[in-house]
Design an enzyme around this catalytic site. Structure first.
Site, PDB file in Angstrom:
ATOM      1  N   ASP A  30       0.817  -1.210   0.000  1.00  0.00           N
ATOM      2  CA  ASP A  30       0.000   0.000   0.000  1.00  0.00           C
ATOM      3  C   ASP A  30       0.853   1.263   0.000  1.00  0.00           C
ATOM      4  O   ASP A  30       1.495   1.580   0.998  1.00  0.00           O
ATOM      5  CB  ASP A  30      -0.900  -0.048   1.244  1.00  0.00           C
TER       6      ASP A  30
ATOM      7  N   ASP B 203      -2.217   5.750  -5.376  1.00  0.00           N
ATOM      8  CA  ASP B 203      -2.437   4.912  -4.204  1.00  0.00           C
ATOM      9  C   ASP B 203      -2.780   3.477  -4.583  1.00  0.00           C
ATOM     10  O   ASP B 203      -3.887   3.183  -5.023  1.00  0.00           O
ATOM     11  CB  ASP B 203      -3.562   5.530  -3.371  1.00  0.00           C
TER      12      ASP B 203
END
Length: 387
Positions: free
Chosen positions: A92, A275
């Site tokens: 992430d 992201d």
């Protein structure tokens, strides 16, 4: 000049480490099949954009939205300890903490996942420092520890990570991953803790202080995280570099968002976050509602937007202009068809914040189209059409 460009590519690709990513069934599908999706969305309507605002208001707390992982389909394998204990984690770029469940976790959610056993690791060290990560659906609480972390062929020694004692309820029960490995800047995480990627560089394990993602939309295999270099066979043309506008999230300036040559959002410029922990395209509510209307998407009772599937072949591209370069997102990318052959919009409402510039989060919908390099050495992001 051409030879300099070729030599640059060789340097970027030298000694890089490729970490295969697995493409899996999304958690949204798991929740839907268990007939609890609607209840979950009504109870926890938070997205990454909501969390950005919360973190600005209270920077002392580490916030993470769980809803942004609903449609996530890419995970990687790491191991922790000696001998190694294996875990499936979200890689992430929107966070910087590594955490996995511990055998001491008392939450029902932990029973559904692999748990780290400190007693079986000869290299384990406990710090005693508490760890709390606030999620939209609850809080992961646990303690900080240190141990050997392996990612691909790379071994990081004395890596700090969190071990959960409690995890947020229904969400983690249906999660298809065990934990999260953050690849964001250090100031996103716990104070005084060096994230995994920073240690890869500081311990001399990678030749370049950068990493890159290639996300495949076709196969269960083929997606890749590249550490310490870039393989140019995974993209077309040249990389276009854009400076990071705020080194915390991987954030950059977006010039505009347009359709059919007309600006439909981000008029006058806005900010975007690249992201990998977000699946969709998230923006301010007013802009997203406008886009949903333009593409003919209709709201459902659970916050999703539906379209007729045949519009995939007729709707125009939605174009993100970044650093004066256009990045088209076709209808085949911003509309998804589920296993029941229903079609949904991949645009998701965040929130409007009058005190801050318009904020967008460009998740996997965008990253599948564009190979992305995250260059920590130069605080910049490289983009090129994915091969």
């Amino acid at each position: 000049m051409k030879w300099l460009w070729v030599l640059g590519l060789v340097a970027l690709s030298e000694c890089l480490v490729k970490i295969p990513l697995m493409k899996i069934k999304s958690m949204r599908e798991n929740l839907r099949e268990s007939q609890v999706l609607k209840d979950y969305l009504e109870k926890y309507p938070r997205s990454r954009a909501h969390v950005l605002l919360e973190q600005r208001r209270n920077p002392a707390v580490t916030y993470e939205p769980m809803r942004n992982y609903l449609d996530l389909v890419y995970i990687g394998i790491i191991s922790i300890g000696t001998p190694p204990q294996e875990f499936r984690v979200v890689l992430d770029t929107g966070s910087s903490v590594l955490w996995v469940p511990s055998i001491y976790c008392s939450s029902p959610a932990c029973a559904h996942h692999k748990a780290f056993n400190p007693l079986r690791s000869s290299t384990f060290l406990v710090s005693g420092r508490p760890v709390n990560v606030a999620y939209g659906s609850g809080e992961m609480s646990g303690f900080l520890a240190y141990d050997t972390v392996r990612i691909g062929d790379l071994t990081v020694v004395a890596q700090a990570f969190g071990l959960s004692l409690e995890e947020p309820g229904i969400f983690m029960e249906y999660a298809v991953f065990d934990g999260i490995l953050g690849l964001g800047y250090p100031n996103l995480g716990l104070q005084g803790i060096t994230p995994v990627f920073d240690n890869l560089w500081l311990q001399g394990l990678i030749p370049q202080n950068l990493f890159a993602f290639y996300l495949s939309s076709k196969d269960e295999k083929g997606s890749m995280l590249m550490l310490g270099g870039v393989d140019p066979s995974y993209y077309h043309g040249e990389l276009h570099w854009v400076p990071v506008s705020k080194p915390s999230y991987w954030q950059l300036a977006v010039d505009s968002i347009s359709m059919n040559g007309e600006v439909i959002a981000c008029d006058g410029g806005c900010q975007g976050i690249m992201d990998t922990g977000t699946s969709l395209l998230t923006g301010p509510r007013s802009s997203i509602v406008n886009i949903q209307n333009l593409i003919g998407a209709k709201a459902s009772g659970d916050g999703e937007y539906f379209l007729k599937c045949d519009t995939i072949n007729t709707l125009p591209d939605i174009v993100f202009t970044i650093g004066s370069v256009t990045y088209p997102v076709p209808a085949s990318a911003y509309i998804r068809k589920d296993r029941s052959h229903n079609c949904r919009s991949n645009f998701e409402e965040g929130m409007d914040d009058p005190s801050d510039p318009e904020m967008w989060v460009l998740g996997d919908v965008f990253l599948r189209l564009y190979f992305t390099v995250f260059d920590r050495a130069n605080n910049r992001i490289g983009l090129a059409p994915a091969a």
